[in-house]
Enzyme design. Structure first.
Site, PDB file in Angstrom:
ATOM      1  N   LYS A 147       6.630  -4.119  -5.755  1.00 62.65           N
ATOM      2  CA  LYS A 147       7.438  -3.574  -4.651  1.00 62.65           C
ATOM      3  C   LYS A 147       6.808  -2.383  -3.920  1.00 62.65           C
ATOM      4  O   LYS A 147       7.502  -1.566  -3.316  1.00 62.65           O
ATOM      5  CB  LYS A 147       8.873  -3.196  -5.098  1.00 62.65           C
ATOM      6  N   HIS A 189      -0.877  -6.873 -11.050  1.00 63.55           N
ATOM      7  CA  HIS A 189       0.064  -5.793 -11.356  1.00 63.55           C
ATOM      8  C   HIS A 189      -0.257  -5.189 -12.728  1.00 63.55           C
ATOM      9  O   HIS A 189       0.433  -4.294 -13.181  1.00 63.55           O
ATOM     10  CB  HIS A 189       1.492  -6.338 -11.415  1.00 63.55           C
ATOM     11  N   TYR A 227       1.457   3.149   1.006  1.00 65.73           N
ATOM     12  CA  TYR A 227       2.232   2.250   1.867  1.00 65.73           C
ATOM     13  C   TYR A 227       2.657   2.963   3.164  1.00 65.73           C
ATOM     14  O   TYR A 227       2.485   2.429   4.261  1.00 65.73           O
ATOM     15  CB  TYR A 227       3.459   1.778   1.077  1.00 65.73           C
TER      16      TYR A 227
END
Ligand code: PAP
Length: 311
Positions: A58, A118, A206
């Site tokens: 996420k 991940h 991000y």
């Protein structure tokens, strides 16, 4: 595996009505099938030109995969008409290292040396740690990660917001109980490794990618050994890639709105769940003042002195 599971600490998410149980293996929390995937991933033999896109869930994984894929394939495909990203889910264009033992769902359209993962740094295959392969790490404001994580899992198990208390999800995340978490440990392991070998790592945030896509995508392209030429920049190739990989473009493609993604042997997910809002600061719609104070304090404790900003 049965013997391993019996020895692992477990936690069942009550905010998901008990439908998800995590296990702690090698210091990080995950679903039941993870130890097996992590062990299988160890057999991966790193290749000299490998590029690894690493992240906690996420934090921008889908976006980073799309951008890196588009950068590396730009000579081969026309982004407006023939890019595989127009017909193939980003997670199928760039596969996860921890899923390489699964049969290929779709051929990687150009067999790039590009993999996502991940996995925590300490669980990476030894051959990768020992290699010179490039590692791009994306991270994101923890508050928006918590909200994104909450909605992703709530939707996977088909619960409405009313039936999935956000406060409990928040508390579990702050206790470090999240997939591949604790989140801060995931980041800090990569960060510490990057201090020893800065030439091997690129850290992207991000929010920076959103606020200044041009210079950050340029940095990414240079790092993965595929810099944009002056001619390409003049011709708007960089802007076209950014546009094609933007949330608006990808989330509006029929293939990403419908259809399923085979996340592993047992787990099939709707692709649309990977594209929610992509909004900075959505946490403000969910956090109370007390939650905000708690997370600020926690992150100050965990991240002070690192130079990384998670708030
Ligand atoms: P994953 O680790 O499960 O693959 P990941 O892609 O890292 O998930 O994160 C999903 C988040 O990225 C979602 O954020 P949100 O819940 O706050 O909305 C998703 O909307 C966002 N996202 C997906 N694609 C893009 C994109 N092209 N640009 C920006 N954000 C994106």
């Amino acid at each position: 595996m049965e013997e391993i599971y019996k020895t692992l600490p477990q936690h069942t998410y009550s905010w998901l009505q008990g439908r998800v149980t995590l296990y702690k293996y090698e210091g990080s929390w995950n679903a039941q099938n993870f130890p097996k995937k992590s062990i299988l991933a160890q057999s991966y033999e790193a290749q000299p030109g490998d590029i690894l896109l690493c992240s906690c869930p996420k934090t921008g994984t889908t976006w980073l995969k799309a951008l890196s894929f588009a950068i590396l394939t730009r000579q081969k495909f026309d982004h407006a008409s023939s890019s595989p990203l127009l017909t193939t889910f980003p997670h199928d264009c760039v596969r996860f290292l921890e899923n390489l033992h699964l049969p290929k769902i779709k051929e990687n359209p150009s067999d790039l040396p590009l993999l996502g993962t991940h996995l925590p740094y300490s669980s990476l295959p030894k051959s990768i740690i020992a290699s010179n392969c490039k590692i791009v790490y994306i991270y994101r404001n923890i508050k928006d990660v918590i909200v994104s994580y909450y909605h992703f899992f709530r939707q996977i198990v088909n619960l409405s917001e009313e039936n999935a208390p956000f406060e409990e999800a928040f508390d579990d995340f702050c206790r470090g109980i999240s997939i591949f978490g604790p989140y801060w440990d995931h980041i800090l392991e990569y960060w510490k490794a990057s201090q020893e070998r800065p030439d091997r790592f690129l850290f992207l945030k991000y929010e920076d990618l959103k606020n200044d896509a041009l210079s950050n995508v340029k940095r990414l392209a240079e790092f993965i050994r595929c810099p944009f030429s002056v001619e390409e920049e003049k011709a708007g190739v960089l802007e076209n890639i950014i546009k094609m990989c933007s949330f608006d473009s990808l989330s509006n493609l029929e293939l990403n709105k419908s259809g399923m993604y085979q996340a592993d042997e047992a787990f099939v997910l709707e692709r649309r769940l990977f594209f929610r809002k992509a909004k900075d600061g959505d946490w403000e719609n969910y956090f109370t003042d007390a939650m905000n104070e708690k997370i600020d304090k926690l992150i100050d404790e965990k991240m002070s002195g690192t130079g990384l900003l998670l708030k």
